[in-house]
Design an enzyme around this catalytic site. Sequence first.
Site, short mmCIF file in Angstrom:
data_model
loop_
_atom_site.label_atom_id
_atom_site.label_comp_id
_atom_site.label_asym_id
_atom_site.label_seq_id
_atom_site.Cartn_x
_atom_site.Cartn_y
_atom_site.Cartn_z
CE1 TYR A 55 -3.36 2.86 0.55
CE2 TYR A 55 -1.96 3.47 2.40
CZ TYR A 55 -2.99 3.77 1.52
OH TYR A 55 -3.61 4.99 1.58
CG MET B 282 1.67 10.03 2.88
SD MET B 282 3.16 9.37 3.67
CE MET B 282 3.63 10.73 4.71
CE1 TYR C 20 -7.56 12.63 -1.99
CE2 TYR C 20 -7.04 11.95 0.25
CZ TYR C 20 -6.68 12.07 -1.08
OH TYR C 20 -5.46 11.66 -1.50
CE LYS D 213 -0.15 15.46 -2.88
NZ LYS D 213 -0.91 14.26 -3.24
CB SER E 288 1.25 15.86 -7.04
OG SER E 288 1.13 14.56 -6.49
CG HIS F 125 -2.29 10.45 -5.56
ND1 HIS F 125 -3.23 11.39 -5.22
CD2 HIS F 125 -2.32 9.54 -4.58
CE1 HIS F 125 -3.80 11.04 -4.08
NE2 HIS F 125 -3.26 9.93 -3.67
CG ASP G 100 3.93 14.73 -4.33
OD1 ASP G 100 3.64 14.54 -5.53
OD2 ASP G 100 3.09 14.65 -3.42
C1 GLV Z 1 -4.59 8.03 -0.89
O1 GLV Z 1 -4.43 9.19 -1.09
C2 GLV Z 1 -3.84 7.00 -1.50
O2 GLV Z 1 -3.07 7.27 -2.43
O3 GLV Z 1 -3.96 5.85 -1.07
#
Ligand code: GLV
Length: 476
Positions: free
Chosen positions: A141, A195, A246, A327, A349, A351, A382
């Site tokens: 994860y 995170m 979120y 972001k 970003s 993600h 990032d």
């Molecule tokens: C949440 O932001 C993830 O990437 O799991």
Amino acid sequence: MGDPAAAGALHIHQDVALLAAYLDAGCPSFYHLAAGRGAYLVPTRGTIEVNGTPAAPRSGTAVSRVDALTIRATDAAEIVLMDLPRPPRTARVDARLRLDEGAGPWLDATSIGGAFMADFQTLQEIAHAARANLAQSAWDYLTGGGESETTLKRNRLGLDSIGLRPRVCRDVTQIDCSTEFLGQTVRLPVCIAPMGSLQLLEPAGADGVVRAADEFGIPAFLSSLTEPQIEDIGPQTNRPMVYQIYVRGDDSWVATFVKRAVNSGCGAVCFTVDLALYGRRERDLMKRYRPPTRQAGDLAAFHFQTAWNWDNVKRFKDAHDIPLIIKGIATAEDAEIAVEHGVDVIYVSNHGGRQLDHGCATIDVLPEVAAAVAGRAKIMIDGGFMRGTDVVKAIALGAHAVGLGKLIGMGLAGGGREGVLRTLEILEEEITTALGLMGVTRFDELGSSFLRSASPVVQPHLLSPFPFINFTDKGY
Ligand code: GLV
């Protein structure tokens, strides 16, 4: 033996047995000292002399006598005590003393207690400890990406495809890594990236991360999808956080979250916009693993996020007088729209490669975003930043700060709050070394003339910055 804090400050220039009396009786290092079995005194910040001999930085000095032990700090210093014989690098340290600046040659010491992974010398060891501590599902994860993980690998490929052009014969005696960001003086131009589900990595979860950031001196973003919640964390920190939201409701729902952020001491809010749909994290899917962020309560109102658009941004700016960070910007076009909407920080970003697969490396996108923004907003980035030289590259290309996600997650998993702190300290050592060897003493001396394109020397992947560790990647 009483609460060490209640004992107040004490002079460290004294018999160790007496010193021990101020600390928790259950502290084995002091027990070992008192029993004549010895301990290590390890300076983790500043310099100390133990009985007239300078203690080696980080590896410390063995002490076996209980009488006439004198510790002299030349400056503000911090030391930890470790048992003898010295255990391996994941040793639990029983006490930690901070010697306060300005108290004269014999300084006052206060126990701040707690476990401390004092002995990590490299980020590679921290990554290794994180891997050792985490179950496969939590590790995947943390480190996994979307689908084939092409975006994730490209983040690294982009960073590894930039070479540094050092300048030499410059006086680099005084290197200062601090900058200004989000209205704060920050010790390094880095922030803790938001995170989700940090509690999966270590029970302290976001609390450990935010407190380490506060102690170190950098801002932390706190995800609305992590534990503990902002009301529990806000009072623990002196430095304004950024609340990352979120969206799970309409404008009035957002207003409630902004109020929670402000009431908990946040100085800015951040919306993550690259998660309109949740990416297909195949490591999780193939294990039938659902992280907390994918559980029912969260999913019910996900459609608000899917529909969120620039009109929402406009209404947000009209309704709220708080700095806004968006972001997930990955093109010059969206950077321009964000600036037109009055966004304060454009956060480049993808993600961490967890969302859209086959995207571009964020470091490759940064120059077009910096050109589009043209100084009208601050820029963050990032995406796979794991090393001091990575941070240097981003700042040279126009970023004002770098978000650290997975690296901090590894620090947390490797050693809790202290592991995060140690991660930041080592990163600072890397950055200081890199700046000095590039012939600069401050970040604002950097520019793109310090960079050129170069070939990666290894097949890039998330963990390729740590080549001395043999990570066996089971995948699922
Ligand atoms: C949440 O932001 C993830 O990437 O799991």
